[in-house]
Write an enzyme that holds these catalytic residues in place. Structure first.
Site, PDB file in Angstrom:
ATOM      1  CG  ASP A 193      43.183  76.013 128.892  1.00 29.65           C
ATOM      2  OD1 ASP A 193      42.118  76.374 129.432  1.00 29.65           O
ATOM      3  OD2 ASP A 193      43.411  76.160 127.670  1.00 29.65           O
ATOM      4  CG  HIS A 216      48.346  77.049 130.158  1.00 27.14           C
ATOM      5  ND1 HIS A 216      48.450  78.276 129.509  1.00 27.14           N
ATOM      6  CD2 HIS A 216      47.841  76.182 129.239  1.00 27.14           C
ATOM      7  CE1 HIS A 216      48.021  78.145 128.272  1.00 27.14           C
ATOM      8  NE2 HIS A 216      47.657  76.885 128.076  1.00 27.14           N
TER       9      HIS A 216
END
Length: 243
Positions: A68, A212
């Site tokens: 992400d 992430h």
């Protein structure tokens, strides 16, 4: 021939009851098709189609690594690591970041990775309306398509937030809404050791792993990939699990 009236009306009542039951069931399914559902600990993904990731012969020891908040300053490092291990992943892109780093978006696609929509603003709240979310999703989509020349298949809401408005917005924009089954918690880990230990402890066939684009994720990723491959796992793009 004379009909057995008692048997006839018994059959009519049975058929009527089944019709009511079927209608109620369809109503429940209609309400559920846009919800995140837990079935024996297994999360339903791609909510507009109710696809469910399960262990078994079809899935095998396949897992999907997802990243992400890309693209950013750590994306190039992640791409290099994935290339070193010959692994394909899925990157959920923030539209505002795409405008800043269109070259990285093109590199992601050129390397054969999948891309998803992670909103433009990354600022959804429970109070956001479906229309405002729809506009945000479409704004991100335009930035991604303009940079990558490719339409993202999936939408992942910021922080995994799923509300009725977000579900409606996904329905209006045609996106499958995808979350995850294993959170690496790299966003709050103090060291890369914590990330490695959590992922390797909780990994399972069919897992969708949330990462992430962070510096500690970059440091943990080679160790995770090496261990997964040695354990016989295959890392695949998200569509290989949701197809």
């Amino acid at each position: 021939m004379r009909r057995n009236s008692k048997g006839f009306w018994a059959k009519r009542r049975t058929l009527a009851f089944l019709g009511i039951l079927l209608g109620a069931l369809l109503g429940v399914l209609g309400a559920k098709e846009a919800e995140a559902i837990e079935l024996h600990g297994e999360r339903v993904f791609a909510m507009d189609t109710l696809r469910c990731i399960r262990s078994g012969p079809r899935v095998g020891k396949k897992v999907a690594l997802t990243f992400d908040d890309a693209p950013n300053g750590h994306t190039a490092e992640i791409l290099a690591i994935l290339d070193c291990f010959q692994v394909k992943a899925t990157f959920f892109l923030i539209g505002a970041q795409v405008l800043k780093h269109p070259d990285l978006v093109r590199r992601i696609v050129a390397a054969g990775h999948e891309i998803g929509n992670h909103s433009f603003s990354h600022a959804f709240t429970r109070g956001c309306s479906a229309e405002s979310i729809k506009e945000d999703i479409e704004r991100a989509e335009k930035a991604i398509v303009d940079s990558a020349g490719r339409l993202p298949l999936y939408f992942r809401p910021p922080e995994g937030l799923v509300t009725p408005a977000i579900r409606r917005a996904c329905g209006m924009t045609g996106y499958s809404l995808v979350t995850w089954s294993l959170d690496s918690e790299d966003w709050r880990a103090q060291t890369e050791d914590e990330i490695v230990e959590r992922v390797l402890r909780d990994i399972h066939p069919g897992a969708i792993v949330l990462f992430h684009s962070l510096s500690r994720t970059v440091r943990a990723l080679p160790r995770i990939l090496r261990a997964l491959l040695e354990a016989g796992y295959t890392c695949v793009p998200l569509s290989s699990l949701l197809e």
